[in-house]
Design a protein around this motif. Structure first.
Motif, short mmCIF file in Angstrom:
data_model
loop_
_atom_site.label_atom_id
_atom_site.label_comp_id
_atom_site.label_asym_id
_atom_site.label_seq_id
_atom_site.Cartn_x
_atom_site.Cartn_y
_atom_site.Cartn_z
N HIS A 13 -59.30 37.29 90.75
CA HIS A 13 -58.84 38.09 89.62
C HIS A 13 -57.52 37.53 89.04
O HIS A 13 -57.36 37.37 87.83
N LYS A 14 -56.58 37.20 89.96
CA LYS A 14 -55.29 36.65 89.51
C LYS A 14 -55.48 35.29 88.84
O LYS A 14 -54.84 34.98 87.83
N LEU A 15 -56.37 34.46 89.42
CA LEU A 15 -56.61 33.13 88.86
C LEU A 15 -57.19 33.24 87.44
O LEU A 15 -56.74 32.55 86.52
N ASP A 69 -46.90 34.27 93.68
CA ASP A 69 -46.40 35.59 93.29
C ASP A 69 -46.32 36.51 94.51
O ASP A 69 -46.99 36.29 95.51
N ASP A 70 -45.51 37.52 94.39
CA ASP A 70 -45.50 38.60 95.38
C ASP A 70 -45.13 39.88 94.64
O ASP A 70 -44.26 39.86 93.77
N SER A 71 -45.81 40.96 94.98
CA SER A 71 -45.58 42.23 94.29
C SER A 71 -45.39 43.36 95.29
O SER A 71 -45.81 43.25 96.45
N GLY A 72 -44.81 44.43 94.82
CA GLY A 72 -44.66 45.60 95.68
C GLY A 72 -44.28 46.82 94.86
O GLY A 72 -43.87 46.72 93.70
N HIS A 85 -43.13 45.42 101.93
CA HIS A 85 -44.12 45.78 102.95
C HIS A 85 -45.28 46.58 102.38
O HIS A 85 -46.02 47.22 103.14
N SER A 86 -45.45 46.58 101.05
CA SER A 86 -46.44 47.46 100.41
C SER A 86 -47.84 47.31 100.98
O SER A 86 -48.54 48.30 101.20
N ALA A 87 -48.29 46.09 101.23
CA ALA A 87 -49.67 45.88 101.70
C ALA A 87 -49.88 46.42 103.10
O ALA A 87 -50.95 46.89 103.44
N ARG A 116 -41.05 52.02 90.85
CA ARG A 116 -41.46 50.93 89.97
C ARG A 116 -42.32 49.94 90.76
O ARG A 116 -42.14 49.77 91.97
N PHE A 117 -43.23 49.32 90.06
CA PHE A 117 -43.93 48.15 90.59
C PHE A 117 -43.16 46.93 90.12
O PHE A 117 -42.73 46.87 88.95
N ARG A 118 -43.02 45.96 91.00
CA ARG A 118 -42.30 44.74 90.61
C ARG A 118 -43.08 43.53 91.10
O ARG A 118 -43.60 43.51 92.22
N GLY A 149 -58.92 50.25 89.75
CA GLY A 149 -57.79 49.47 90.28
C GLY A 149 -57.80 49.35 91.80
O GLY A 149 -58.85 49.40 92.43
N PHE A 150 -56.62 49.23 92.38
CA PHE A 150 -56.51 49.02 93.82
C PHE A 150 -55.14 49.54 94.27
O PHE A 150 -54.33 50.01 93.46
N GLY A 151 -54.89 49.40 95.58
CA GLY A 151 -53.57 49.72 96.11
C GLY A 151 -53.10 51.12 95.75
O GLY A 151 -53.84 52.10 95.88
N TYR A 152 -51.88 51.22 95.27
CA TYR A 152 -51.26 52.51 94.98
C TYR A 152 -51.58 53.03 93.58
O TYR A 152 -50.99 54.01 93.14
N ASP A 153 -52.52 52.40 92.90
CA ASP A 153 -52.83 52.80 91.52
C ASP A 153 -53.10 54.31 91.34
O ASP A 153 -52.64 54.89 90.35
N PRO A 154 -53.82 54.97 92.28
CA PRO A 154 -54.13 56.40 92.05
C PRO A 154 -52.90 57.31 92.07
O PRO A 154 -52.99 58.46 91.65
N GLU A 172 -56.14 48.48 79.70
CA GLU A 172 -54.97 49.36 79.52
C GLU A 172 -53.89 49.02 80.54
O GLU A 172 -52.71 48.95 80.22
N LYS A 173 -54.30 48.83 81.79
CA LYS A 173 -53.31 48.52 82.84
C LYS A 173 -52.67 47.16 82.58
O LYS A 173 -51.45 47.00 82.69
N ASN A 174 -53.50 46.17 82.24
CA ASN A 174 -52.96 44.82 82.05
C ASN A 174 -51.99 44.71 80.87
O ASN A 174 -51.19 43.79 80.79
N SER A 177 -48.73 46.12 82.89
CA SER A 177 -48.46 45.99 84.33
C SER A 177 -47.35 45.00 84.64
O SER A 177 -47.09 44.06 83.88
N HIS A 178 -46.73 45.22 85.79
CA HIS A 178 -45.69 44.34 86.32
C HIS A 178 -46.19 42.90 86.44
O HIS A 178 -45.52 41.96 86.05
N ARG A 179 -47.43 42.76 86.96
CA ARG A 179 -47.97 41.41 87.15
C ARG A 179 -48.17 40.71 85.81
O ARG A 179 -47.79 39.57 85.63
N ALA A 180 -48.76 41.44 84.85
CA ALA A 180 -49.01 40.84 83.54
C ALA A 180 -47.69 40.43 82.89
O ALA A 180 -47.61 39.38 82.23
P1 IMP Z 1 -49.65 41.31 96.08
O1 IMP Z 1 -48.35 40.59 96.32
O2 IMP Z 1 -50.14 41.21 94.68
O3 IMP Z 1 -50.70 40.94 97.09
O4 IMP Z 1 -49.34 42.86 96.31
C1 IMP Z 1 -48.90 43.37 97.56
C2 IMP Z 1 -49.24 44.84 97.70
O5 IMP Z 1 -48.49 45.60 96.72
C3 IMP Z 1 -50.70 45.19 97.45
O6 IMP Z 1 -51.49 45.05 98.62
C4 IMP Z 1 -50.59 46.65 97.01
O7 IMP Z 1 -50.45 47.49 98.13
C5 IMP Z 1 -49.30 46.67 96.22
N1 IMP Z 1 -49.56 46.39 94.78
C6 IMP Z 1 -49.19 45.28 94.10
N2 IMP Z 1 -49.60 45.35 92.82
C7 IMP Z 1 -50.26 46.52 92.71
C8 IMP Z 1 -50.91 47.16 91.60
O8 IMP Z 1 -51.01 46.65 90.47
N3 IMP Z 1 -51.44 48.37 91.85
C9 IMP Z 1 -51.38 48.97 93.06
N4 IMP Z 1 -50.81 48.42 94.13
C10 IMP Z 1 -50.22 47.20 93.95
#
Ligand code: IMP
Length: 195
Positions: A13-15, A69-72, A85-87, A116-118, A149-154, A172-174, A177-180
């Motif tokens: 998906h990211k690629l 990348d790394d997100s949380g 430590h989100s995952a 916030r998501f970062r 979606g996935f993760g904490y989206d709900p 809508e999310k993209n 979103s923080h990642r976008a």
């Molecule tokens: P990653 O670095 O993209 O793998 O994100 C690490 C973790 O942060 C994920 O496993 C999720 O728990 C949480 N996370 C990151 N981005 C999102 C998002 O867009 N929605 C919900 N959870 C996210």
């Protein structure tokens, strides 16, 4: 010949997202594409540190320019947890249901629910490091809404919207979103380098 750059991920998906945004300007190679099948360590205590570890691993082992990348999710009332430590917030695995249950339990009785998501992207290019960041601010809801979606989206309600991320379509999310946003900053930079 088009320039090649490694994205230190195998997440399809990211690629696809990054390749679509670069629209043929640069060829993006995955870890599989370069024959890297190692579970690259992500043991830093910040998002920046983890992104740098991953990009640095590819640069030093393969001699290729690379980004990672790394997100949380960072919750104000929890001092920025779960953050990096989100995952693995609730368990050792990527158990999203358990992570949400733990988050809602920790937030019970909290008046302030700001979060916030970062995303941080680290680019290693010709031995130099560049970092790009994207964030989206919002609130943690008191219960889950939506199943996309996935993760904490709900449980994440972005500012200025009446729907959680999990009630939004991908489009809508993209758009917010923080990642976008982090990817857009990286893509702007890469496009600015074109001769
Ligand atoms: P990653 O670095 O993209 O793998 O994100 C690490 C973790 O942060 C994920 O496993 C999720 O728990 C949480 N996370 C990151 N981005 C999102 C998002 O867009 N929605 C919900 N959870 C996210």
């Amino acid at each position: 010949m088009r320039r090649k750059l490694v994205f230190a991920t195998n997440n399809a998906h990211k690629l696809a997202e990054v390749r679509a945004m670069l629209d043929g300007v640069i060829d993006i190679l995955s870890l599989d594409d370069i024959g890297c099948h190692t579970d690259i360590p992500e043991t830093a205590d910040t998002l920046e540190g983890n992104a740098l570890m991953k990009a640095g691993y590819v640069a030093s082992h393969y001699g290729l320019d690379c980004f990672a990348d790394d997100s949380g999710l960072e919750v104000e009332a929890l001092g920025g947890a779960p953050g990096v430590h989100s995952a693995r917030y609730a368990t050792d695995g990527h158990d999203h249901r358990a992570n949400i249950a733990k988050l809602l339990a920790e937030m019970r009785g909290q008046a302030g629910r700001r979060a916030r998501f970062r995303t941080v992207i680290a680019l290693m290019e010709g031995g130099r490091v560049h970092c790009f960041e994207g964030e989206v601010t919002g609130q943690i809801t008191t219960e889950e809404h939506g199943c996309n979606g996935f993760g904490y989206d709900p449980v994440f309600l972005p500012d200025g919207h009446a729907k959680t991320f999990a009630e939004m379509s991908d489009g809508e999310k993209n758009a917010i979103s923080h990642r976008a946003r982090a990817v857009a900053a990286l893509v702007d930079y890469l496009k600015s380098l074109r001769p």
